[in-house]
Design a protein around this motif. Sequence first.
Motif, PDB file in Angstrom:
ATOM      1  N   UNK A 208     107.134 100.661  96.892  1.00 44.19           N
ATOM      2  CA  UNK A 208     106.906 101.410  97.676  1.00 44.19           C
ATOM      3  C   UNK A 208     105.699 102.270  98.024  1.00 44.19           C
ATOM      4  N   UNK A 209     104.788 102.819  96.661  1.00 44.14           N
ATOM      5  CA  UNK A 209     103.683 103.482  96.475  1.00 44.14           C
ATOM      6  C   UNK A 209     102.612 102.269  97.004  1.00 44.14           C
ATOM      7  N   UNK A 210     102.693 100.483  97.011  1.00 42.16           N
ATOM      8  CA  UNK A 210     102.023  99.718  97.285  1.00 42.16           C
ATOM      9  C   UNK A 210     102.382 100.150  98.870  1.00 42.16           C
ATOM     10  N   UNK A 211     102.782 100.349  99.337  1.00 42.25           N
ATOM     11  CA  UNK A 211     103.067 100.227 100.649  1.00 42.25           C
ATOM     12  C   UNK A 211     103.317 101.174 101.268  1.00 42.25           C
ATOM     13  N   UNK A 212     102.512 102.372 100.925  1.00 43.57           N
ATOM     14  CA  UNK A 212     101.954 103.796 101.357  1.00 43.57           C
ATOM     15  C   UNK A 212     103.380 105.381 101.266  1.00 43.57           C
ATOM     16  N   UNK A 213     104.403 104.624 100.449  1.00 41.25           N
ATOM     17  CA  UNK A 213     105.094 105.986 100.804  1.00 41.25           C
ATOM     18  C   UNK A 213     105.324 106.083  99.193  1.00 41.25           C
ATOM     19  N   UNK A 214     104.947 107.318  98.452  1.00 37.74           N
ATOM     20  CA  UNK A 214     104.929 108.120  97.216  1.00 37.74           C
ATOM     21  C   UNK A 214     105.942 109.384  97.306  1.00 37.74           C
ATOM     22  N   UNK A 215     107.361 109.182  97.785  1.00 34.46           N
ATOM     23  CA  UNK A 215     107.771 110.692  97.277  1.00 34.46           C
ATOM     24  C   UNK A 215     109.566 110.007  98.402  1.00 34.46           C
ATOM     25  N   UNK A 216     110.272 110.528  97.628  1.00 30.83           N
ATOM     26  CA  UNK A 216     111.515 109.858  97.929  1.00 30.83           C
ATOM     27  C   UNK A 216     112.060 110.341  99.791  1.00 30.83           C
ATOM     28  N   UNK A 217     111.298 111.385  99.845  1.00 33.80           N
ATOM     29  CA  UNK A 217     111.555 111.695 101.735  1.00 33.80           C
ATOM     30  C   UNK A 217     110.414 110.879 102.011  1.00 33.80           C
ATOM     31  N   UNK A 218     109.500 110.361 102.150  1.00 29.57           N
ATOM     32  CA  UNK A 218     109.070 109.271 102.925  1.00 29.57           C
ATOM     33  C   UNK A 218     109.812 107.976 102.729  1.00 29.57           C
ATOM     34  N   UNK A 219     110.861 107.625 101.199  1.00 23.26           N
ATOM     35  CA  UNK A 219     111.349 106.713 101.295  1.00 23.26           C
ATOM     36  C   UNK A 219     112.641 106.484 102.221  1.00 23.26           C
ATOM     37  N   UNK A 220     113.217 107.598 102.235  1.00 24.16           N
ATOM     38  CA  UNK A 220     114.612 107.842 103.638  1.00 24.16           C
ATOM     39  C   UNK A 220     114.182 108.085 104.755  1.00 24.16           C
ATOM     40  N   UNK A 221     112.850 108.666 104.321  1.00 23.53           N
ATOM     41  CA  UNK A 221     112.442 108.033 106.496  1.00 23.53           C
ATOM     42  C   UNK A 221     112.094 106.457 106.869  1.00 23.53           C
ATOM     43  N   UNK A 222     111.680 105.792 105.903  1.00 25.72           N
ATOM     44  CA  UNK A 222     111.682 104.809 105.881  1.00 25.72           C
ATOM     45  C   UNK A 222     113.260 103.263 105.563  1.00 25.72           C
ATOM     46  N   UNK A 223     114.120 104.444 105.146  1.00 24.50           N
ATOM     47  CA  UNK A 223     115.012 103.645 104.799  1.00 24.50           C
ATOM     48  C   UNK A 223     115.969 103.921 106.352  1.00 24.50           C
ATOM     49  N   UNK A 224     115.533 105.123 107.078  1.00 28.29           N
ATOM     50  CA  UNK A 224     116.733 105.511 108.143  1.00 28.29           C
ATOM     51  C   UNK A 224     116.109 104.465 109.123  1.00 28.29           C
ATOM     52  N   UNK A 225     114.477 104.178 109.753  1.00 30.13           N
ATOM     53  CA  UNK A 225     113.529 103.504 110.462  1.00 30.13           C
ATOM     54  C   UNK A 225     114.468 102.048 109.935  1.00 30.13           C
ATOM     55  N   UNK A 226     114.589 101.277 108.724  1.00 27.62           N
ATOM     56  CA  UNK A 226     115.501 100.780 108.178  1.00 27.62           C
ATOM     57  C   UNK A 226     116.610  99.910 109.021  1.00 27.62           C
ATOM     58  N   UNK A 227     117.368 101.129 108.789  1.00 26.81           N
ATOM     59  CA  UNK A 227     118.681 101.179 109.959  1.00 26.81           C
ATOM     60  C   UNK A 227     118.959 100.825 111.011  1.00 26.81           C
ATOM     61  N   UNK A 228     118.259 101.565 111.480  1.00 28.81           N
ATOM     62  CA  UNK A 228     118.307 101.583 113.415  1.00 28.81           C
ATOM     63  C   UNK A 228     117.438 100.392 113.579  1.00 28.81           C
ATOM     64  N   UNK A 229     116.480 100.241 112.790  1.00 24.65           N
ATOM     65  CA  UNK A 229     115.784  98.299 113.372  1.00 24.65           C
ATOM     66  C   UNK A 229     117.394  97.467 113.071  1.00 24.65           C
ATOM     67  N   UNK A 230     117.822  97.522 112.553  1.00 22.03           N
ATOM     68  CA  UNK A 230     118.879  96.557 111.877  1.00 22.03           C
ATOM     69  C   UNK A 230     120.341  96.348 112.799  1.00 22.03           C
ATOM     70  N   UNK A 231     119.949  97.708 113.709  1.00 26.31           N
ATOM     71  CA  UNK A 231     121.648  98.019 114.115  1.00 26.31           C
ATOM     72  C   UNK A 231     121.122  96.770 115.837  1.00 26.31           C
ATOM     73  N   UNK A 232     119.083  96.879 116.119  1.00 22.38           N
ATOM     74  CA  UNK A 232     119.628  96.552 116.977  1.00 22.38           C
ATOM     75  C   UNK A 232     118.781  94.659 117.019  1.00 22.38           C
ATOM     76  N   UNK A 233     118.629  94.520 115.263  1.00 18.65           N
ATOM     77  CA  UNK A 233     118.635  93.366 115.055  1.00 18.65           C
ATOM     78  C   UNK A 233     119.213  92.917 113.685  1.00 18.65           C
ATOM     79  N   UNK A 234     120.394  92.719 113.723  1.00 19.63           N
ATOM     80  CA  UNK A 234     121.544  92.783 113.060  1.00 19.63           C
ATOM     81  C   UNK A 234     120.847  90.901 112.409  1.00 19.63           C
TER      82      UNK A 234
END
Length: 234
Positions: A208-234
Motif C-alpha cells: 500500500x505504501x508503495x502505491x501511495x496509500x499510507x493510512x487505513x482511511x486511504x486504504x478504505x477509500x481505495x477498497x471502496x473504489x475497487x468494489x465499484x469497479x468490480x460491480x461494472x467489471x466482475x
Amino acid sequence: MNALTWLTGAKPSLDAEQQARVDALGKPVALDKTPLAEQRIVVLDLETSGLDTRRDQVLSIGAVVINQGAIVLGEQFECVVQRHDLKINASILIHGLRPFDIAAGIDPSEALLSFMEFLGDSPLLAFHANFDKRMLGRALKQTLGIKLRHPFLDVAEMAPLLCPDNAPRRGSLEAWAEQFGLQVHQRHHASADAMVTAELALIMFSKARQNGLDSLQQLTEALEGYRRRKQFHP
C-alpha cells in the motif's frame, strides 16, 4: 440469551460488575490519516459452529495486535467460548475443539467483555471480514447488549487490490499465505489464523505504501473504489 429474548429485544443478563465494564468500554476511533506504521490494529479470527451468521455461534476468539508497523507478540488474545447446549458436528471438529474444551470454556459474557477490553478503540482487520463482523456483532448484541461500531477492514479484499498480478486462483487464506511463503501452523485455529492474517496484512501495508496509500482511511477509500469497479467489471 435465548431466541425469544433476542426477538423481543430484552436486555441480556449481566451482573453489576459486568455492566459497569460494558459501560466503561471506549468508543472506537474513526479511521483517519494516521500513518500505517503508527496505527494500532487488532487482527481477529473467529472459529464458529458453522457458517450461518443468523444461527451459528462463536466458539473461539483469536486476535493479535499490529502496532508501530509490527506484530506485537506479547499482546495476543485467545479464548474458547463456553457452550453447554452445542451439538458437535464436522464444522466444529475441524477446529480441533473437543466437547470438553467447549464445555470448559469461558462464559460468553466474560469472553466477549475481555475481548472488547483488549480491542479498546482500535480498528479491526480480518480475512473475509464480513463473516467475522456479522458473527461478532450478533454475539455482542445478544450477550452484552451492545452494537459493534469498530471499523472493520478485509485482508481478502486488500490482497487482490494491492497485488493483482500475484492473486492465486483460490482466494483463500492458505492460498495467499503460500503465495508469499507464509506458514499456517495450525489451520482452522483462531490464534494461528489471526497470526498469519497479521503477517499477510503487513505485506499488504508495505504494498500500500508503495502505491501511495499510507493510512487505513486511504486504504478504505481505495477498497471502496475497487468494489465499484468490480460491480461494472466482475
